[in-house]
Design a protein around this motif. Structure first.
Motif, short mmCIF file in Angstrom:
data_model
loop_
_atom_site.label_atom_id
_atom_site.label_comp_id
_atom_site.label_asym_id
_atom_site.label_seq_id
_atom_site.Cartn_x
_atom_site.Cartn_y
_atom_site.Cartn_z
N PRO A 137 -5.99 2.98 -18.50
CA PRO A 137 -4.99 3.62 -17.64
C PRO A 137 -4.18 4.71 -18.36
CG PRO A 137 -4.26 1.44 -18.27
CD PRO A 137 -5.67 1.58 -18.77
N ASP A 138 -4.29 4.80 -19.67
CA ASP A 138 -3.58 5.84 -20.42
C ASP A 138 -4.40 7.11 -20.57
OD1 ASP A 138 -1.33 4.25 -20.81
OD2 ASP A 138 -2.17 3.37 -22.64
N LYS A 139 -5.63 7.09 -20.08
CA LYS A 139 -6.48 8.28 -20.14
C LYS A 139 -6.66 8.85 -18.75
CE LYS A 139 -9.01 7.11 -24.31
NZ LYS A 139 -10.34 7.08 -24.92
N ILE A 140 -7.06 10.12 -18.68
CA ILE A 140 -7.23 10.78 -17.39
C ILE A 140 -8.69 11.16 -17.16
CG2 ILE A 140 -4.87 11.68 -17.36
CD1 ILE A 140 -6.01 14.38 -18.20
N VAL A 141 -9.00 11.48 -15.92
CA VAL A 141 -10.32 11.97 -15.53
C VAL A 141 -10.15 13.43 -15.14
CG1 VAL A 141 -12.19 11.76 -13.86
CG2 VAL A 141 -11.08 9.70 -14.75
N ILE A 142 -11.04 14.28 -15.60
CA ILE A 142 -10.95 15.71 -15.30
C ILE A 142 -12.22 16.13 -14.56
CG2 ILE A 142 -11.90 16.41 -17.52
CD1 ILE A 142 -9.92 18.77 -17.45
N ILE A 143 -12.03 16.95 -13.53
CA ILE A 143 -13.15 17.47 -12.73
C ILE A 143 -12.95 18.97 -12.59
CG2 ILE A 143 -14.31 17.41 -10.49
CD1 ILE A 143 -13.25 14.53 -10.19
N GLY A 144 -14.02 19.73 -12.78
CA GLY A 144 -13.92 21.18 -12.64
C GLY A 144 -15.05 21.73 -11.79
N SER A 145 -14.70 22.73 -11.00
CA SER A 145 -15.69 23.42 -10.17
C SER A 145 -15.51 24.92 -10.35
CB SER A 145 -15.48 23.03 -8.70
OG SER A 145 -16.37 23.73 -7.88
N SER A 146 -16.59 25.65 -10.48
CA SER A 146 -16.58 27.09 -10.65
C SER A 146 -15.79 27.47 -11.90
CB SER A 146 -16.03 27.76 -9.39
OG SER A 146 -16.26 29.15 -9.45
N ALA A 147 -14.73 28.26 -11.79
CA ALA A 147 -13.95 28.65 -12.96
C ALA A 147 -13.24 27.44 -13.58
CB ALA A 147 -12.94 29.72 -12.60
N GLY A 148 -12.87 26.47 -12.76
CA GLY A 148 -12.25 25.25 -13.28
C GLY A 148 -13.22 24.45 -14.14
N ASP A 149 -14.50 24.67 -13.90
CA ASP A 149 -15.52 24.03 -14.73
C ASP A 149 -15.40 24.46 -16.18
OD1 ASP A 149 -18.30 23.02 -15.48
OD2 ASP A 149 -18.54 25.20 -15.72
N ALA A 150 -15.09 25.72 -16.40
CA ALA A 150 -14.99 26.23 -17.77
C ALA A 150 -13.87 25.52 -18.52
CB ALA A 150 -14.75 27.74 -17.75
N ILE A 151 -12.71 25.37 -17.91
CA ILE A 151 -11.60 24.70 -18.61
C ILE A 151 -11.87 23.21 -18.73
CG2 ILE A 151 -10.09 24.38 -16.61
CD1 ILE A 151 -9.01 25.21 -20.21
N ALA A 152 -12.50 22.61 -17.73
CA ALA A 152 -12.84 21.19 -17.82
C ALA A 152 -13.80 20.96 -18.99
CB ALA A 152 -13.45 20.69 -16.52
N ASN A 153 -14.75 21.85 -19.15
CA ASN A 153 -15.71 21.77 -20.24
C ASN A 153 -15.02 21.87 -21.59
OD1 ASN A 153 -18.23 21.56 -21.38
ND2 ASN A 153 -19.00 23.48 -20.59
#
Length: 43
Positions: free
Chosen positions: A3-19
């Motif tokens: 519960p102290d960690k997060i999940v990140i999802i990115g699509s299109s340009a958001g994919d770059a920062i998620a990566n």
């Protein structure tokens, strides 16, 4: 899932920062999803 960690999802340009986030801060993230976009270092 930790519960102290997060999940990140990115699509299109958001994919770059998620990566970048997944590669740079694995200790902070529980999981991630890349939904079509760019590879790290190409944005």
């Amino acid at each position: 899932m930790d519960p102290d960690k997060i999940v990140i999802i990115g699509s299109s340009a958001g994919d770059a920062i998620a990566n970048v986030m997944l590669a740079t801060y694995p200790e902070l993230l529980a999981a991630g999803a890349i939904i079509g976009g760019l590879n790290d270092g190409t944005a």
